[in-house]
Design an enzyme around this catalytic site. Structure first.
Site, PDB file in Angstrom:
ATOM      1  N   HIS A 121       0.814  -1.225   0.000  1.00  8.51           N
ATOM      2  CA  HIS A 121       0.000   0.000   0.000  1.00  8.51           C
ATOM      3  C   HIS A 121       0.846   1.273   0.000  1.00  8.51           C
ATOM      4  CE1 HIS A 121      -3.705  -2.367   1.685  1.00  8.51           C
ATOM      5  NE2 HIS A 121      -3.508  -2.556   0.396  1.00  8.51           N
ATOM      6  N   CYS A 129       5.717  11.819  -8.500  1.00  5.14           N
ATOM      7  CA  CYS A 129       5.012  12.717  -9.413  1.00  5.14           C
ATOM      8  C   CYS A 129       3.612  12.149  -9.674  1.00  5.14           C
ATOM      9  CB  CYS A 129       5.803  12.795 -10.716  1.00  5.14           C
ATOM     10  SG  CYS A 129       4.898  13.595 -12.059  1.00  5.14           S
ATOM     11  N   GLU A 217      -8.488 -10.326  18.069  1.00  7.37           N
ATOM     12  CA  GLU A 217      -9.856 -10.772  17.758  1.00  7.37           C
ATOM     13  C   GLU A 217      -9.846 -11.492  16.411  1.00  7.37           C
ATOM     14  OE1 GLU A 217     -12.172  -7.176  17.582  1.00  7.37           O
ATOM     15  OE2 GLU A 217     -10.661  -6.212  16.324  1.00  7.37           O
TER      16      GLU A 217
HETATM   17  P1  NAD Z   1      -7.558  -2.549  10.213  1.00  2.03           P
HETATM   18  O1  NAD Z   1      -7.493  -1.218  10.910  1.00  2.03           O
HETATM   19  O2  NAD Z   1      -8.704  -2.803   9.309  1.00  2.03           O
HETATM   20  O3  NAD Z   1      -7.549  -3.699  11.321  1.00  2.03           O
HETATM   21  C1  NAD Z   1      -6.590  -3.713  12.338  1.00  2.03           C
HETATM   22  C2  NAD Z   1      -6.551  -5.094  12.918  1.00  2.03           C
HETATM   23  O4  NAD Z   1      -5.521  -5.097  13.906  1.00  2.03           O
HETATM   24  C3  NAD Z   1      -7.847  -5.521  13.612  1.00  2.03           C
HETATM   25  O5  NAD Z   1      -8.214  -6.804  13.162  1.00  2.03           O
HETATM   26  C4  NAD Z   1      -7.462  -5.574  15.089  1.00  2.03           C
HETATM   27  O6  NAD Z   1      -8.083  -6.641  15.779  1.00  2.03           O
HETATM   28  C5  NAD Z   1      -5.973  -5.816  15.015  1.00  2.03           C
HETATM   29  N1  NAD Z   1      -5.214  -5.356  16.174  1.00  2.03           N
HETATM   30  C6  NAD Z   1      -5.488  -4.296  16.981  1.00  2.03           C
HETATM   31  N2  NAD Z   1      -4.558  -4.211  17.953  1.00  2.03           N
HETATM   32  C7  NAD Z   1      -3.674  -5.219  17.720  1.00  2.03           C
HETATM   33  C8  NAD Z   1      -2.489  -5.655  18.373  1.00  2.03           C
HETATM   34  N3  NAD Z   1      -2.007  -5.026  19.454  1.00  2.03           N
HETATM   35  N4  NAD Z   1      -1.838  -6.728  17.879  1.00  2.03           N
HETATM   36  C9  NAD Z   1      -2.310  -7.378  16.777  1.00  2.03           C
HETATM   37  N5  NAD Z   1      -3.425  -7.014  16.124  1.00  2.03           N
HETATM   38  C10 NAD Z   1      -4.098  -5.945  16.597  1.00  2.03           C
HETATM   39  O7  NAD Z   1      -6.164  -2.750   9.509  1.00  2.03           O
HETATM   40  P2  NAD Z   1      -5.735  -3.470   8.158  1.00  2.03           P
HETATM   41  O8  NAD Z   1      -6.385  -4.804   8.071  1.00  2.03           O
HETATM   42  O9  NAD Z   1      -4.250  -3.387   8.110  1.00  2.03           O
HETATM   43  O10 NAD Z   1      -6.346  -2.566   6.983  1.00  2.03           O
HETATM   44  C11 NAD Z   1      -6.485  -1.190   7.063  1.00  2.03           C
HETATM   45  C12 NAD Z   1      -5.748  -0.367   6.012  1.00  2.03           C
HETATM   46  O11 NAD Z   1      -5.299   0.826   6.660  1.00  2.03           O
HETATM   47  C13 NAD Z   1      -4.511  -0.990   5.455  1.00  2.03           C
HETATM   48  O12 NAD Z   1      -4.620  -0.906   4.096  1.00  2.03           O
HETATM   49  C14 NAD Z   1      -3.327  -0.124   5.896  1.00  2.03           C
HETATM   50  O13 NAD Z   1      -2.548   0.243   4.767  1.00  2.03           O
HETATM   51  C15 NAD Z   1      -3.920   1.128   6.433  1.00  2.03           C
HETATM   52  N6  NAD Z   1      -3.308   1.569   7.716  1.00  2.03           N
HETATM   53  C16 NAD Z   1      -1.952   1.497   7.911  1.00  2.03           C
HETATM   54  C17 NAD Z   1      -1.393   1.880   9.132  1.00  2.03           C
HETATM   55  C18 NAD Z   1       0.107   1.804   9.340  1.00  2.03           C
HETATM   56  O14 NAD Z   1       0.871   1.954   8.388  1.00  2.03           O
HETATM   57  N7  NAD Z   1       0.589   1.527  10.569  1.00  2.03           N
HETATM   58  C19 NAD Z   1      -2.210   2.331  10.169  1.00  2.03           C
HETATM   59  C20 NAD Z   1      -3.591   2.419   9.917  1.00  2.03           C
HETATM   60  C21 NAD Z   1      -4.130   2.021   8.687  1.00  2.03           C
END
Ligand code: NAD
Length: 246
Positions: A121, A129, A217
């Protein structure tokens, strides 16, 4: 849905075992980076589509850059956690047999010492650009002045190197190749709601791989996992892998 935590045996892997690891926002949660769900779909009262879609960019690039300025600044205030370090150690031990693919745009896997990371992502610390005149480049700058947004030599605006809603993720060919030959797929901290990443486990399972989920979860795509190890990334991942005893 939640389930009781229970103890599992470590996954025994050596360099003949091809391991595909997919990480999501959950692996960085304990480093202090909020998951997408934590934001409730809003940022400073803006719908996330306004700051993370091609339509939002076309409408208000200054707002988009303000959103990514905050995300970039946050990368300098956060550090990798025990789960990022454990994966880096696994990669260093097993070298090319581990394919580490992340949905995250933060640089915490690299900061933990992971030698190869596929950012499907995009990356917060890269820009490009908007007309793809030049390839993406490393960029730590914070663009907050709406009258002075960055421009490419071709005159087009420079945008964050992020896969926004409605865009095609990066590196899909390499991901497909790795999925087709992996023996073990482990997903850590991903809700299983964002495609195509949420579909990787079904592809690997259909080709005979063992599939394991780690997170507090059950994910939405739970049906494709052989095992779900419930717990936070820092509690589970450091004890997840073991070397075969000789
Ligand atoms: P999501 O926000 O949809 O889900 C997060 C998941 O992490 C949930 O299932 C939750 O249960 C789990 N979680 C929460 N705390 C946790 C912990 N301590 N240990 C392990 N798991 C835990 O995230 P996603 O599935 O990655 O998709 C969301 C999109 O948002 C992605 O495309 C991503 O690129 C983007 N995103 C990226 C970041 C980052 O770069 N750190 C942060 C937020 C969102």
């Amino acid at each position: 849905m939640r389930a009781e935590h229970r103890e599992f045996e470590p996954l025994v892997v050596d360099d003949r075992c091809r391991v595909f690891i997919l990480t999501g926002a959950g692996i960085s949660a304990e480093s202090g980076i909020k998951t997408f769900r934590d934001h409730n779909g809003l940022w400073e009262q803006h719908d996330v589509y306004e700051v993370a879609s091609p339509a939002g960019w076309a409408k208000n690039p200054a707002l988009v850059w303000r959103f990514y300025a905050q995300r970039r600044a946050q990368t300098f205030e956060t550090a990798p956690n025990a789960a990022h370090f454990a994966l880096a150690k696994l990669q260093q031990r097993l070298s090319d047999s581990v394919f580490l693919c992340t949905q995250n745009v933060d640089p915490l896997h690299e900061r933990a010492g992971s030698p190869h990371v596929i950012h499907m992502h995009g990356e917060l610390l890269k820009s490009r650009c908007e007309r793809n005149h030049e390839p993406a480049f490393h960029d730590e700058a914070i663009y907050l002045d709406p009258r002075n947004l960055p421009r490419c030599a071709c005159g087009a605006l420079v945008r964050p190197h992020i896969c926004w809603f409605g865009e095609t993720p990066f590196h899909l060919d390499a991901i497909e190749a790795a999925l087709s030959k992996c023996d073990l797929l482990v997903t850590i901290g991903s809700s299983g709601a964002v495609y195509p990443a949420a579909g990787f486990v079904a592809v690997a399972k259909s080709r005979g791989a063992k599939t394991v989920y780690v997170g507090p979860e059950l994910p939405e795509n739970v049906a494709s996992f052989d095992e779900c190890r419930l717990g936070t990334a820092t509690a589970v991942v450091p004890k997840l892998f073991a070397t075969p005893s000789t």
